[in-house]
Design an enzyme around this catalytic site. Structure first.
Site, PDB file in Angstrom:
ATOM      1  N   ASP A   1       0.852  -1.178   0.000  1.00 56.29           N
ATOM      2  CA  ASP A   1       0.000   0.000   0.000  1.00 56.29           C
ATOM      3  C   ASP A   1       0.896   1.237   0.000  1.00 56.29           C
ATOM      4  O   ASP A   1       2.114   1.144   0.224  1.00 56.29           O
ATOM      5  CB  ASP A   1      -0.888  -0.038   1.247  1.00 56.29           C
ATOM      6  CG  ASP A   1      -1.830   1.143   1.328  1.00 56.29           C
ATOM      7  OD1 ASP A   1      -2.411   1.500   0.289  1.00 56.29           O
ATOM      8  OD2 ASP A   1      -1.965   1.726   2.420  1.00 56.29           O
TER       9      ASP A   1
ATOM     10  N   ASP B   1      -0.298   5.179   0.979  1.00 53.52           N
ATOM     11  CA  ASP B   1      -0.597   6.084   2.094  1.00 53.52           C
ATOM     12  C   ASP B   1      -0.578   5.327   3.415  1.00 53.52           C
ATOM     13  O   ASP B   1      -1.279   4.333   3.564  1.00 53.52           O
ATOM     14  CB  ASP B   1      -1.979   6.735   1.902  1.00 53.52           C
ATOM     15  CG  ASP B   1      -2.054   7.559   0.629  1.00 53.52           C
ATOM     16  OD1 ASP B   1      -1.489   8.657   0.619  1.00 53.52           O
ATOM     17  OD2 ASP B   1      -2.659   7.090  -0.351  1.00 53.52           O
TER      18      ASP B   1
ATOM     19  N   LYS C   1      -8.923  -2.977  -3.086  1.00 58.32           N
ATOM     20  CA  LYS C   1      -8.745  -3.848  -1.925  1.00 58.32           C
ATOM     21  C   LYS C   1      -9.949  -3.730  -0.989  1.00 58.32           C
ATOM     22  O   LYS C   1     -10.478  -2.634  -0.831  1.00 58.32           O
ATOM     23  CB  LYS C   1      -7.470  -3.429  -1.168  1.00 58.32           C
ATOM     24  CG  LYS C   1      -6.207  -3.487  -1.996  1.00 58.32           C
ATOM     25  CD  LYS C   1      -5.008  -2.868  -1.277  1.00 58.32           C
ATOM     26  CE  LYS C   1      -5.132  -1.354  -1.159  1.00 58.32           C
ATOM     27  NZ  LYS C   1      -3.918  -0.719  -0.582  1.00 58.32           N
TER      28      LYS C   1
END
Length: 289
Positions: free
Chosen positions: A9, A11, A204
């Site tokens: 991921d 952020d 996701k």
């Protein structure tokens, strides 16, 4: 050595706003030196892959555009694979619009659509575009009653209208602020509530975003690790796709959350528990030097 591929991921793992989190760029570059495949997998639909690439290079991450897999890109690819040739009504930002443009898909709805007058005025003045054949929802800072009404009306009135969402993240974490910043999920849920049906989600934890990586780059799930800061998206994606999972504690979920789930009896929360955790992605650098 247990892994050939690292999916991570962005952020809350690699950066917060425009600040690199604890040597995360050095970790990514080191993994590349070790011959690992690297993929940045993000639910954030406000930026296109091209915009993300510029940010990565600016922050010192040695990545290529093909290694960036965003929910907006996956959504545009999904429509392209279906040979979609109508217009899209979008609730979303420029990043989503750019990804639709990149595959030649026409769209309307970008930008402000403010409420003017009363709700009765809205009913009397709104006109729907007969060429629209899909409604897509990403993060939109201009979300409004007119946008929600138009999205729901297209899905209800257009035969076989596609109803897609980039992701359903509840909120964005912002370090240094105690405010709760709403995520795309509340915008998706607003339209779903009106319709009484769910959108097809690209990001996701739904498997489609991993399937894009797997099809294009032939990665082996059992030798792939998904790194994230949010258990109900990042870690759950890994569990849904047969990947190993690594939680870093620089974003949404913390050890207090994990311990609470371990002590509880909720099977859905147990599924969100990672196999591994680290204080930060930068901690990994100390283990692989």
């Amino acid at each position: 050595d247990s892994f050939d591929t690292f999916m991570t991921d962005c952020d809350g793992v690699l950066w917060s706003a425009d600040t690199v989190l604890d040597r995360a760029n050095l970790v990514i570059n080191k993994l590349r030196e070790l011959g690992k495949k690297i993929f940045l997998v993000t639910n954030n639909s406000t930026k296109s892959r091209e915009q993300y690439l510029k940010k990565c290079l600016k922050l010192g991450f040695n990545v290529e555009k093909e290694e960036i897999v965003g929910s907006a890109f996956v959504l545009a690819s999904y429509l392209q694979q279906r040979k979609f040739n109508k217009k899209v009504y979008m609730i979303g930002s420029e990043g989503l619009a750019e990804e639709l443009d990149a595959v030649g898909i026409r769209h309307i709805g970008l930008g402000p659509d403010p409420m003017v007058g009363t709700s009765h005025d809205l009913i009397d003045t709104v006109e729907l575009d007969p060429e629209v054949g899909a409604v897509v929802i990403g993060f939109d800072g201009h979300i409004s009653l007119p946008k929600i009404m138009k999205a729901a009306s297209y899905v209800n009135l257009v035969p076989d209208c596609l109803f897609l969402a980039t992701n359903t993240d509840e909120m964005f974490p912002f370090k240094g602020s105690n405010l709760t910043y709403p995520g795309t999920g509340c915008m998706v849920r607003a339209v779903e509530c009106v319709l009484g049906r769910k959108a097809t989600v690209m990001g996701k934890p739904e498997p489609l975003i991993f399937e894009v990586v797997q099809q294009q780059h032939q990665v082996e799930p059992s030798r792939t690790v998904m790194v994230g800061d949010r258990c109900n998206t990042d870690i759950l994606l890994g569990k849904n796709c047969g990947l190993q999972t690594l939680l870093v504690l620089t974003g949404v979920h913390q050890m207090t959350d994990l311990q609470c789930w371990v002590d509880g009896t909720d099977a859905a929360l147990h599924k969100q528990l990672p196999q591994y955790y680290l204080p930060s992605l930068g901690s990994l650098l100390d283990l692989i030097q």
